[in-house]
Design a protein around this motif. Sequence first.
Motif, PDB file in Angstrom:
ATOM      1  N   LYS A 184       1.058  -0.715  -0.019  1.00 45.70           N
ATOM      2  CA  LYS A 184      -0.469  -0.248   0.101  1.00 45.70           C
ATOM      3  C   LYS A 184       0.515   1.653  -0.207  1.00 45.70           C
ATOM      4  O   LYS A 184       1.806   1.310   0.410  1.00 45.70           O
ATOM      5  CB  LYS A 184      -0.475   0.328   1.071  1.00 45.70           C
ATOM      6  N   THR A 185       0.758   2.269  -0.792  1.00 42.44           N
ATOM      7  CA  THR A 185       1.032   3.649  -0.788  1.00 42.44           C
ATOM      8  C   THR A 185       0.576   4.664  -0.782  1.00 42.44           C
ATOM      9  O   THR A 185       0.729   6.164  -0.546  1.00 42.44           O
ATOM     10  CB  THR A 185       2.189   3.542  -2.173  1.00 42.44           C
ATOM     11  N   SER A 186      -1.070   4.269  -0.955  1.00 39.47           N
ATOM     12  CA  SER A 186      -1.548   5.523  -0.341  1.00 39.47           C
ATOM     13  C   SER A 186      -2.488   5.303   1.142  1.00 39.47           C
ATOM     14  O   SER A 186      -3.515   4.537   1.216  1.00 39.47           O
ATOM     15  CB  SER A 186      -3.075   5.747  -1.506  1.00 39.47           C
ATOM     16  N   PHE A 187      -2.560   6.615   1.538  1.00 37.14           N
ATOM     17  CA  PHE A 187      -3.433   6.019   3.270  1.00 37.14           C
ATOM     18  C   PHE A 187      -3.845   7.580   3.581  1.00 37.14           C
ATOM     19  O   PHE A 187      -3.621   8.944   3.130  1.00 37.14           O
ATOM     20  CB  PHE A 187      -2.314   6.220   4.164  1.00 37.14           C
ATOM     21  N   GLY A 188      -4.807   7.420   4.322  1.00 40.41           N
ATOM     22  CA  GLY A 188      -5.904   8.491   4.953  1.00 40.41           C
ATOM     23  C   GLY A 188      -5.963   8.107   6.319  1.00 40.41           C
ATOM     24  O   GLY A 188      -5.946   7.579   6.396  1.00 40.41           O
ATOM     25  N   TYR A 189      -6.029   9.218   6.680  1.00 41.37           N
ATOM     26  CA  TYR A 189      -6.698   9.987   8.017  1.00 41.37           C
ATOM     27  C   TYR A 189      -7.951  10.366   8.585  1.00 41.37           C
ATOM     28  O   TYR A 189      -8.548  11.424   7.513  1.00 41.37           O
ATOM     29  CB  TYR A 189      -5.651  10.507   8.921  1.00 41.37           C
ATOM     30  N   VAL A 190      -8.687   9.925   8.992  1.00 42.51           N
ATOM     31  CA  VAL A 190     -10.118  10.458   9.512  1.00 42.51           C
ATOM     32  C   VAL A 190     -10.138  10.532  10.843  1.00 42.51           C
ATOM     33  O   VAL A 190     -10.289  10.143  11.950  1.00 42.51           O
ATOM     34  CB  VAL A 190     -11.232   9.608   9.122  1.00 42.51           C
ATOM     35  N   GLY A 191     -11.017  12.208  11.131  1.00 40.56           N
ATOM     36  CA  GLY A 191     -10.403  12.366  12.230  1.00 40.56           C
ATOM     37  C   GLY A 191     -10.105  14.231  13.329  1.00 40.56           C
ATOM     38  O   GLY A 191      -9.998  14.787  12.323  1.00 40.56           O
ATOM     39  N   ASP A 192     -10.705  13.654  13.985  1.00 42.28           N
ATOM     40  CA  ASP A 192      -9.691  15.480  14.980  1.00 42.28           C
ATOM     41  C   ASP A 192      -7.929  15.484  15.552  1.00 42.28           C
ATOM     42  O   ASP A 192      -7.401  14.217  16.625  1.00 42.28           O
ATOM     43  CB  ASP A 192     -10.304  15.900  16.398  1.00 42.28           C
ATOM     44  N   ARG A 193      -7.437  15.533  14.943  1.00 42.77           N
ATOM     45  CA  ARG A 193      -5.738  15.201  15.006  1.00 42.77           C
ATOM     46  C   ARG A 193      -5.616  15.985  16.357  1.00 42.77           C
ATOM     47  O   ARG A 193      -4.423  14.965  16.927  1.00 42.77           O
ATOM     48  CB  ARG A 193      -5.069  16.511  14.203  1.00 42.77           C
ATOM     49  N   GLU A 250      -5.616   3.710  -0.015  1.00 43.87           N
ATOM     50  CA  GLU A 250      -6.279   2.780  -0.206  1.00 43.87           C
ATOM     51  C   GLU A 250      -6.601   1.922   1.417  1.00 43.87           C
ATOM     52  O   GLU A 250      -6.690   0.966   1.806  1.00 43.87           O
ATOM     53  CB  GLU A 250      -4.783   1.874  -0.581  1.00 43.87           C
ATOM     54  N   VAL A 251      -6.028   3.412   2.399  1.00 42.23           N
ATOM     55  CA  VAL A 251      -6.172   2.337   3.804  1.00 42.23           C
ATOM     56  C   VAL A 251      -6.392   4.161   4.255  1.00 42.23           C
ATOM     57  O   VAL A 251      -5.947   5.070   3.852  1.00 42.23           O
ATOM     58  CB  VAL A 251      -4.705   2.150   3.486  1.00 42.23           C
ATOM     59  N   PHE A 252      -7.962   4.236   5.256  1.00 47.44           N
ATOM     60  CA  PHE A 252      -7.909   4.807   6.316  1.00 47.44           C
ATOM     61  C   PHE A 252      -7.925   4.473   7.921  1.00 47.44           C
ATOM     62  O   PHE A 252      -7.970   3.488   7.869  1.00 47.44           O
ATOM     63  CB  PHE A 252      -9.278   5.401   5.712  1.00 47.44           C
ATOM     64  N   PHE A 253      -6.940   5.202   7.836  1.00 46.75           N
ATOM     65  CA  PHE A 253      -6.961   5.104   9.556  1.00 46.75           C
ATOM     66  C   PHE A 253      -7.729   6.099   9.564  1.00 46.75           C
ATOM     67  O   PHE A 253      -7.814   7.320  10.295  1.00 46.75           O
ATOM     68  CB  PHE A 253      -5.244   5.825  10.391  1.00 46.75           C
ATOM     69  N   CYS A 254      -8.965   5.886  10.734  1.00 45.55           N
ATOM     70  CA  CYS A 254     -10.108   6.587  11.412  1.00 45.55           C
ATOM     71  C   CYS A 254     -10.000   6.545  13.432  1.00 45.55           C
ATOM     72  O   CYS A 254      -9.295   5.662  14.021  1.00 45.55           O
ATOM     73  CB  CYS A 254     -11.669   6.064  11.405  1.00 45.55           C
ATOM     74  N   VAL A 280     -10.015  -0.034   6.205  1.00 44.87           N
ATOM     75  CA  VAL A 280     -10.614   1.120   6.404  1.00 44.87           C
ATOM     76  C   VAL A 280     -10.810   0.336   9.061  1.00 44.87           C
ATOM     77  O   VAL A 280     -10.116  -0.711   9.082  1.00 44.87           O
ATOM     78  CB  VAL A 280     -12.092   0.789   7.100  1.00 44.87           C
ATOM     79  N   VAL A 281      -9.417   1.355   9.406  1.00 39.68           N
ATOM     80  CA  VAL A 281      -9.119   1.474  10.754  1.00 39.68           C
ATOM     81  C   VAL A 281      -9.579   1.336  11.715  1.00 39.68           C
ATOM     82  O   VAL A 281      -9.584   3.084  11.798  1.00 39.68           O
ATOM     83  CB  VAL A 281      -7.612   0.737  10.976  1.00 39.68           C
ATOM     84  N   GLY A 282      -9.994   1.539  13.099  1.00 35.85           N
ATOM     85  CA  GLY A 282     -11.069   2.073  13.937  1.00 35.85           C
ATOM     86  C   GLY A 282      -9.587   2.425  14.724  1.00 35.85           C
ATOM     87  O   GLY A 282      -9.377   1.776  14.719  1.00 35.85           O
ATOM     88  N   PHE A 283     -10.842   2.477  16.023  1.00 36.48           N
ATOM     89  CA  PHE A 283      -9.962   2.728  17.494  1.00 36.48           C
ATOM     90  C   PHE A 283     -10.957   2.522  18.636  1.00 36.48           C
ATOM     91  O   PHE A 283     -11.587   3.665  18.726  1.00 36.48           O
ATOM     92  CB  PHE A 283      -9.024   4.112  17.567  1.00 36.48           C
ATOM     93  N   ASP A 284     -10.467   1.728  19.391  1.00 30.33           N
ATOM     94  CA  ASP A 284     -11.708   1.796  20.906  1.00 30.33           C
ATOM     95  C   ASP A 284     -11.651   0.106  20.879  1.00 30.33           C
ATOM     96  O   ASP A 284     -12.130   0.111  21.562  1.00 30.33           O
ATOM     97  CB  ASP A 284     -12.871   2.509  20.313  1.00 30.33           C
ATOM     98  N   ASN A 285     -12.058  -0.590  20.175  1.00 31.54           N
ATOM     99  CA  ASN A 285     -12.669  -2.001  19.962  1.00 31.54           C
ATOM    100  C   ASN A 285     -13.982  -1.847  20.669  1.00 31.54           C
ATOM    101  O   ASN A 285     -13.917  -2.698  21.937  1.00 31.54           O
ATOM    102  CB  ASN A 285     -11.547  -2.788  20.754  1.00 31.54           C
ATOM    103  N   THR A 286     -14.781  -1.126  20.718  1.00 32.08           N
ATOM    104  CA  THR A 286     -16.385  -1.211  20.681  1.00 32.08           C
ATOM    105  C   THR A 286     -17.235  -2.686  19.983  1.00 32.08           C
ATOM    106  O   THR A 286     -17.023  -2.740  18.795  1.00 32.08           O
ATOM    107  CB  THR A 286     -17.215  -0.001  20.665  1.00 32.08           C
ATOM    108  N   SER A 287     -18.106  -3.058  20.742  1.00 27.68           N
ATOM    109  CA  SER A 287     -18.539  -4.242  20.551  1.00 27.68           C
ATOM    110  C   SER A 287     -19.737  -4.163  18.754  1.00 27.68           C
ATOM    111  O   SER A 287     -19.879  -4.740  17.967  1.00 27.68           O
ATOM    112  CB  SER A 287     -19.423  -4.142  21.119  1.00 27.68           C
ATOM    113  N   GLU A 288     -19.884  -2.632  18.844  1.00 28.24           N
ATOM    114  CA  GLU A 288     -20.438  -2.459  17.485  1.00 28.24           C
ATOM    115  C   GLU A 288     -19.252  -2.721  16.024  1.00 28.24           C
ATOM    116  O   GLU A 288     -20.019  -3.217  14.860  1.00 28.24           O
ATOM    117  CB  GLU A 288     -20.988  -0.829  17.410  1.00 28.24           C
ATOM    118  N   THR A 289     -18.516  -2.510  16.720  1.00 25.91           N
ATOM    119  CA  THR A 289     -17.136  -2.756  15.044  1.00 25.91           C
ATOM    120  C   THR A 289     -17.732  -4.697  14.551  1.00 25.91           C
ATOM    121  O   THR A 289     -17.327  -4.610  13.968  1.00 25.91           O
ATOM    122  CB  THR A 289     -15.961  -2.666  15.535  1.00 25.91           C
TER     123      THR A 289
END
Length: 342
Positions: A184-193, A250-254, A280-289
């Motif tokens: 992978k060479t293309s990455f994106g970030y989603v959220g408040d930095r 190619e990859v979204f880190f959220c 797609v990658v999230g953060f927190d490991n909530t049960s909804e995932t």
Amino acid sequence: MKNGYTIKEISLALNLSRNTVSKVLRNKPGVSAKTYNMVMDYLSAKEVTKDSASTVPVKEQVRGSIVLSYHLENTEYLNNIVANIEKVLKSNGYTLFLNIIRNDYHSDIPIPISIYEGSVCGIISFNVFDKHYWEEIISLKIPAVFIDTFCNPYYFSGRTDIITAESSGPIYRLATRFIVERGKTSFGYVGDREFCYSTYQRWGTLKSVLEEYKLVLKDENCILFNQMNENFDLYAYFKDTISKMHKPPEVFFCSSDIYAIQVSRALQELGFRIPADVSVVGFDNTSETMRQLPTITTIDAHSDYLGRISAQKLIERMNHPEKPYEFLLCQSDIVLRDSTDL
């Protein structure tokens, strides 16, 4: 007006069931906005106690009161933290009061009157990032533990105890695998930095690992924003933003599972396959995932442990006020699921 209310008192005053009031105070789903606002408006003192009938009675004599001050978010992550703080404190003979910081406080965040009156022996603060608020609590010389801190961690380190999730390691390992194993060479970030230190770690680490491999985290591949209003339509916003991209990364880190779930949904509505087209990658490991199609790869920040250790550290600080202040990073772990092909 007295500073604390039980679930029974609130339910009688507002003609609501105890279960409904409990859902509001514990940030559980299934409550209308009207009912939620009714309970919140009633709690003008901003201090809430949980009904003693809803918890295991403390066998020993109560030693004192602890205030948990937190920004109100309807998330499983927060609920796990609160539940485990309460469990530790009650098992050690302390009563827990909740001081809820609502979204409509833009300045002068209220500090419970009981703290000034001397009836509180300790404070835990979560998800509140206002410098004046922190300065005020620290100046009171009451033992305090803060869960997470500002994106610049040096503002208050060495002045109070701080505990947060260690976000850099899992982000580094995941990004490296995407690059080395999947090309992978293309990455994106989603959220408040810059919302807090842990989110700043996520953003900064992703940029650093890409630079290590001579790649760039391009602005046009990112969806960056300040914390959204609780009524904001995340899905519509993400779908509109992604649709305007020349090509999604190619990859979204959220920065959270909430964002990852909505990004995954938006991508699929736009015709993209997950993870064949976009991971797609999230953060927190909530049960909804686990209830998503596909299930969401995430990072487990162990919210239950953060709750327990923050309560334990507060008790330790109350018993040993002379000890040096601590800045603790608690390990987070990768949870691989179907939204990535690793």
